[in-house]
Design a protein around this motif. Structure first.
Motif, PDB file in Angstrom:
ATOM      1  N   PHE A   1       0.816  -1.219   0.000  1.00 33.47           N
ATOM      2  CA  PHE A   1       0.000   0.000   0.000  1.00 33.47           C
ATOM      3  C   PHE A   1       0.847   1.265   0.000  1.00 33.47           C
ATOM      4  O   PHE A   1       0.330   2.366   0.175  1.00 33.47           O
ATOM      5  N   VAL A   2       2.154   1.111  -0.221  1.00 30.97           N
ATOM      6  CA  VAL A   2       3.018   2.275  -0.414  1.00 30.97           C
ATOM      7  C   VAL A   2       3.224   2.454  -1.921  1.00 30.97           C
ATOM      8  O   VAL A   2       4.043   1.777  -2.533  1.00 30.97           O
ATOM      9  N   HIS A   3       2.444   3.313  -2.514  1.00 28.96           N
ATOM     10  CA  HIS A   3       2.582   3.583  -3.940  1.00 28.96           C
ATOM     11  C   HIS A   3       1.869   4.887  -4.289  1.00 28.96           C
ATOM     12  O   HIS A   3       1.171   5.468  -3.447  1.00 28.96           O
ATOM     13  N   THR A   4       2.065   5.325  -5.500  1.00 24.84           N
ATOM     14  CA  THR A   4       1.434   6.542  -5.998  1.00 24.84           C
ATOM     15  C   THR A   4       0.472   6.153  -7.114  1.00 24.84           C
ATOM     16  O   THR A   4       0.780   5.286  -7.924  1.00 24.84           O
ATOM     17  N   PHE A   5      -0.702   6.771  -7.132  1.00 25.29           N
ATOM     18  CA  PHE A   5      -1.639   6.450  -8.207  1.00 25.29           C
ATOM     19  C   PHE A   5      -2.194   7.740  -8.802  1.00 25.29           C
ATOM     20  O   PHE A   5      -2.167   8.800  -8.166  1.00 25.29           O
ATOM     21  N   LYS A   6      -2.672   7.646 -10.033  1.00 25.07           N
ATOM     22  CA  LYS A   6      -3.140   8.814 -10.762  1.00 25.07           C
ATOM     23  C   LYS A   6      -4.617   8.682 -11.098  1.00 25.07           C
ATOM     24  O   LYS A   6      -5.083   7.611 -11.483  1.00 25.07           O
ATOM     25  N   ARG A   7      -5.349   9.762 -10.905  1.00 25.48           N
ATOM     26  CA  ARG A   7      -6.749   9.853 -11.320  1.00 25.48           C
ATOM     27  C   ARG A   7      -6.911  11.175 -12.060  1.00 25.48           C
ATOM     28  O   ARG A   7      -6.760  12.249 -11.448  1.00 25.48           O
ATOM     29  N   GLY A   8      -7.181  11.092 -13.355  1.00 28.26           N
ATOM     30  CA  GLY A   8      -7.237  12.300 -14.152  1.00 28.26           C
ATOM     31  C   GLY A   8      -5.871  12.957 -14.188  1.00 28.26           C
ATOM     32  O   GLY A   8      -4.861  12.306 -14.464  1.00 28.26           O
ATOM     33  N   LYS A   9      -5.808  14.225 -13.887  1.00 24.24           N
ATOM     34  CA  LYS A   9      -4.530  14.942 -13.883  1.00 24.24           C
ATOM     35  C   LYS A   9      -3.893  14.965 -12.503  1.00 24.24           C
ATOM     36  O   LYS A   9      -2.847  15.600 -12.308  1.00 24.24           O
ATOM     37  N   TYR A  10      -4.486  14.254 -11.541  1.00 25.26           N
ATOM     38  CA  TYR A  10      -4.016  14.320 -10.156  1.00 25.26           C
ATOM     39  C   TYR A  10      -3.203  13.091  -9.768  1.00 25.26           C
ATOM     40  O   TYR A  10      -3.577  11.956 -10.082  1.00 25.26           O
ATOM     41  N   LEU A  11      -2.127  13.350  -9.073  1.00 23.94           N
ATOM     42  CA  LEU A  11      -1.238  12.297  -8.592  1.00 23.94           C
ATOM     43  C   LEU A  11      -1.408  12.190  -7.091  1.00 23.94           C
ATOM     44  O   LEU A  11      -1.200  13.167  -6.358  1.00 23.94           O
TER      45      LEU A  11
ATOM     46  N   ASP B   1       7.010  19.050  -4.567  1.00 21.30           N
ATOM     47  CA  ASP B   1       6.701  17.682  -4.139  1.00 21.30           C
ATOM     48  C   ASP B   1       6.115  16.848  -5.272  1.00 21.30           C
ATOM     49  O   ASP B   1       5.986  15.644  -5.151  1.00 21.30           O
ATOM     50  N   ILE B   2       5.741  17.483  -6.386  1.00 18.85           N
ATOM     51  CA  ILE B   2       5.245  16.753  -7.546  1.00 18.85           C
ATOM     52  C   ILE B   2       5.883  17.342  -8.809  1.00 18.85           C
ATOM     53  O   ILE B   2       6.319  18.493  -8.809  1.00 18.85           O
ATOM     54  N   PRO B   3       5.964  16.574  -9.888  1.00 18.10           N
ATOM     55  CA  PRO B   3       6.597  17.077 -11.117  1.00 18.10           C
ATOM     56  C   PRO B   3       5.915  18.346 -11.620  1.00 18.10           C
ATOM     57  O   PRO B   3       4.727  18.570 -11.390  1.00 18.10           O
ATOM     58  N   SER B   4       6.670  19.188 -12.343  1.00 13.99           N
ATOM     59  CA  SER B   4       6.155  20.482 -12.793  1.00 13.99           C
ATOM     60  C   SER B   4       4.907  20.343 -13.666  1.00 13.99           C
ATOM     61  O   SER B   4       4.046  21.213 -13.676  1.00 13.99           O
ATOM     62  N   ALA B   5       4.819  19.237 -14.392  1.00 14.07           N
ATOM     63  CA  ALA B   5       3.654  19.025 -15.258  1.00 14.07           C
ATOM     64  C   ALA B   5       2.402  18.672 -14.466  1.00 14.07           C
ATOM     65  O   ALA B   5       1.311  18.623 -15.010  1.00 14.07           O
ATOM     66  N   GLU B   6       2.574  18.431 -13.171  1.00 11.18           N
ATOM     67  CA  GLU B   6       1.444  17.998 -12.355  1.00 11.18           C
ATOM     68  C   GLU B   6       1.220  18.961 -11.189  1.00 11.18           C
ATOM     69  O   GLU B   6       0.960  18.551 -10.069  1.00 11.18           O
ATOM     70  N   LYS B   7       1.346  20.265 -11.432  1.00 11.35           N
ATOM     71  CA  LYS B   7       1.186  21.237 -10.365  1.00 11.35           C
ATOM     72  C   LYS B   7      -0.300  21.407 -10.036  1.00 11.35           C
ATOM     73  O   LYS B   7      -0.917  22.439 -10.286  1.00 11.35           O
ATOM     74  N   THR B   8      -0.869  20.346  -9.521  1.00 13.46           N
ATOM     75  CA  THR B   8      -2.265  20.358  -9.121  1.00 13.46           C
ATOM     76  C   THR B   8      -2.331  20.211  -7.613  1.00 13.46           C
ATOM     77  O   THR B   8      -1.378  19.798  -6.968  1.00 13.46           O
ATOM     78  N   VAL B   9      -3.443  20.545  -7.035  1.00 13.16           N
ATOM     79  CA  VAL B   9      -3.610  20.487  -5.585  1.00 13.16           C
ATOM     80  C   VAL B   9      -4.266  19.172  -5.203  1.00 13.16           C
ATOM     81  O   VAL B   9      -5.324  18.818  -5.720  1.00 13.16           O
ATOM     82  N   ARG B  10      -3.631  18.449  -4.329  1.00 16.77           N
ATOM     83  CA  ARG B  10      -4.189  17.170  -3.901  1.00 16.77           C
ATOM     84  C   ARG B  10      -4.146  17.089  -2.382  1.00 16.77           C
ATOM     85  O   ARG B  10      -3.218  17.561  -1.738  1.00 16.77           O
ATOM     86  N   VAL B  11      -5.157  16.489  -1.833  1.00 19.22           N
ATOM     87  CA  VAL B  11      -5.320  16.416  -0.382  1.00 19.22           C
ATOM     88  C   VAL B  11      -5.726  15.002  -0.010  1.00 19.22           C
ATOM     89  O   VAL B  11      -6.431  14.330  -0.761  1.00 19.22           O
ATOM     90  N   CYS B  12      -5.248  14.536   1.132  1.00 20.12           N
ATOM     91  CA  CYS B  12      -5.743  13.273   1.672  1.00 20.12           C
ATOM     92  C   CYS B  12      -6.320  13.534   3.056  1.00 20.12           C
ATOM     93  O   CYS B  12      -5.688  14.180   3.895  1.00 20.12           O
ATOM     94  N   ILE B  13      -7.515  13.051   3.276  1.00 18.77           N
ATOM     95  CA  ILE B  13      -8.154  13.131   4.589  1.00 18.77           C
ATOM     96  C   ILE B  13      -8.206  11.715   5.152  1.00 18.77           C
ATOM     97  O   ILE B  13      -8.685  10.790   4.491  1.00 18.77           O
ATOM     98  N   ALA B  14      -7.676  11.515   6.341  1.00 20.82           N
ATOM     99  CA  ALA B  14      -7.585  10.168   6.913  1.00 20.82           C
ATOM    100  C   ALA B  14      -8.228  10.122   8.292  1.00 20.82           C
ATOM    101  O   ALA B  14      -8.106  11.062   9.074  1.00 20.82           O
TER     102      ALA B  14
END
Length: 525
Positions: free
Chosen positions: A42-52, A393-406
């Motif tokens: 469960f240590v991995h990165t996944f993509k949905r649309g333009k978000y990492l 913290d993310i590649p320049s092509a992916e300068k999107t805002v992402r949040v995790c709520i746990a």
């Protein structure tokens, strides 16, 4: 050691990858078998649309410390991991459980000296308590890191190693000398964390000092002080880190080291049985009937599967099986990943990680979360808000805002629900949590979200393989730490264990477990 020695490793989570990378670098022929279609657990990165999105790794502790993270990466042959250091430790927020109004906010910086000064500013009447608590974390954590370093490099002769040998193997006056050297560790090895900080009279200060307890996913009523002190030390002495591009960058670096040193990785390869002959592990049988033989087998999966299903019961002492399959796991977690159109900093949330609590009592916080049996019952519980907007913290092509709520959560009926009931409960739980987040933060997260992805305890079970979906392996209670934890060596000759059931969980703890087990294996090859 003969370079033609062979090792089979079951499970390509972070511990399995680390032990494989370490041993292959030492010239050992390794085969790494993973039941999923990719490595990392469960240590991995996944993509949905333009978000990492980062699946589980929200912060990494101690990466920049020479005696800890830097030394571990060095042993794996990784010298170019793109790490991003957080500009702050965290923000801690208290909200009113009835109205949702924010009542207290504390922003903590990185570095001991800065934390000391800020806490003294927040609590001028408790300066002595601040100093005493931080000194406790520092002394205990530093000695703990020394012990961990010895486990990763047992061949290195040093005074620390000599005193550790006295502590672990000595008797009488010899052991007492070892105890003196590691007095902070010995002192807190059988102490609850809530007892260790009971000298702190200010409720708010005590709350801040224990806020990271949720990362250990263990009931604070039983959470061990030694483990909590070490965790606080790692975060406060250094800083939280992220891997630029996500933890999959780390996973790929480990895969490259394994393959580059002649190792082989097999995905979609479930191990059905560990072959044991005359008390010695000789290989494994996969789900499709293939047989892999080797000089040594390392299981980097949960101990229940290793000893409950993969090895015939007559090959193991009954007492040992009862002990390792009776290990109490940590709790699980419910996570919501959001791809947002606006930056949370526009709403005043600047830290990379913010803890929101409806109580300043860490035991009550855990109890509220774990006893909430319905989605609606979670309306007053606490949550963690991880904001991935740190520069770089993310590649320049992916300068999107992402949040995790746990939020912490038990497996409950998640594992047995029908597909229809499962989706219905997941939707209701997600809506309940997001409604709470909107009420407290003032952020219209559902309106701002391009992407919403939820992960339940059943999701955690799928990726971790742990029946309860445990977030951090075995619980960190006083009867499950240090020498009382499941040890890497087993009664079966040439069979070893690695992972968060043998050491600490989390990214760095899992890497440490892999290297420690790798060193044990090298001694016997």
């Amino acid at each position: 050691m003969e370079k033609n020695s062979s090792v089979i490793i079951i499970g390509a989570g972070l511990s399995g990858l680390s032990v494989a990378a370490f041993l292959s670098r030492m010239g050992v022929r390794v085969k790494l078998l993973e039941r999923l279609d990719k490595c990392g657990g469960f240590v991995h990165t996944f993509k949905r649309g333009k978000y990492l999105f980062e699946a589980s790794t929200h912060q990494m502790a101690g990466c920049g410390m020479p005696v800890y993270g830097r030394k571990m990466f060095e042993k794996l042959g990784i010298d170019n991991l793109p790490l991003v250091k957080s500009s702050s430790l965290c923000e801690v927020v208290a909200f009113n459980r009835t109205t949702g109004a924010i009542e207290d906010r504390y922003l903590l910086p990185t570095g001991y000296a800065a934390i000391h000064d800020v806490l003294r500013g927040y609590f001028p009447e408790n300066t002595n308590e601040v100093k005493k608590a931080l000194n406790m974390f520092y002394r205990c954590g530093r000695k703990a890191c020394m012990l961990k370093a010895i486990g990763r490099d047992p061949q290195k002769v040093s005074l620390d190693a000599l005193f550790a040998l006295m502590l672990n193997k000595g008797k009488g006056i010899v052991r007492e000398i070892g105890k003196l050297r590691y007095r902070p560790v010995v002192r807190f090895a059988n102490t609850r964390f809530i007892d260790a900080i009971n000298f702190v009279g200010n409720e708010r200060l005590r709350w801040l000092l224990g806020v990271y307890s949720c990362y250990l996913a263990t009931d604070p009523e039983h959470l061990n002080a030694f483990v909590m002190n070490m965790l606080n030390y790692l975060y406060m002495e250094d800083a939280p880190y992220l891997v630029k591009g996500g933890s999959s960058v780390l996973i790929h670096e480990l895969e490259k080291r394994i393959s580059g040193n002649g190792g082989k990785i097999y995905t979609n390869c479930t191990v059905k049985q560990i072959l044991v002959s005359a008390g010695t592990a000789t290989g494994v049988v996969t789900g499709d009937g293939k047989i892999f033989t080797a000089d040594t087998v390392i299981s980097a999966i949960n101990t229940n599967d290793t000893f409950g299903t993969m090895i015939p019961s007559d090959q193991l002492p009954d007492e040992y099986v009862r002990k390792v399959t009776g290990v109490v796991p940590t709790s699980s977690v419910y996570q919501i990943y959001l791809g947002l159109k606006r930056d949370p900093r526009e709403f005043g949330f600047n830290a990379s990680t913010t803890f929101f609590d409806s109580t300043r009592d860490i035991s009550e916080r855990y109890s509220m979360q774990m006893k909430a049996t319905t989605p609606q019952g979670r309306a007053d519980t606490s949550f963690i808000f991880s904001n991935y907007t740190e520069p770089g913290d993310i590649p320049s092509a992916e300068k999107t805002v992402r949040v995790c709520i746990a939020e912490g959560m038990m497996m409950g009926d998640w594992g047995t629900l029908s597909p229809e009931a499962y989706e219905k409960k997941k939707k209701l739980t997600t809506d309940t949590i997001l409604s709470k987040v909107e009420k407290i933060t003032g952020m219209p997260v559902r309106e701002l979200a391009d992407v919403v992805v939820s992960g339940t305890p059943r999701t955690m079970r799928h990726y971790s393989g742990i029946p309860s979906g445990a977030f951090a392996g075995a619980a960190y209670t006083s009867d499950q730490i240090l020498s009382k934890r499941t040890q890497p060596e087993t009664p079966v000759k040439n069979l070893y264990l690695a992972g968060p059931f043998t050491s600490f969980g989390g990214v760095m703890g899992s890497i440490d477990a892999g290297i420690t087990t790798g060193n044990l294996v090298l001694k016997h090859l």
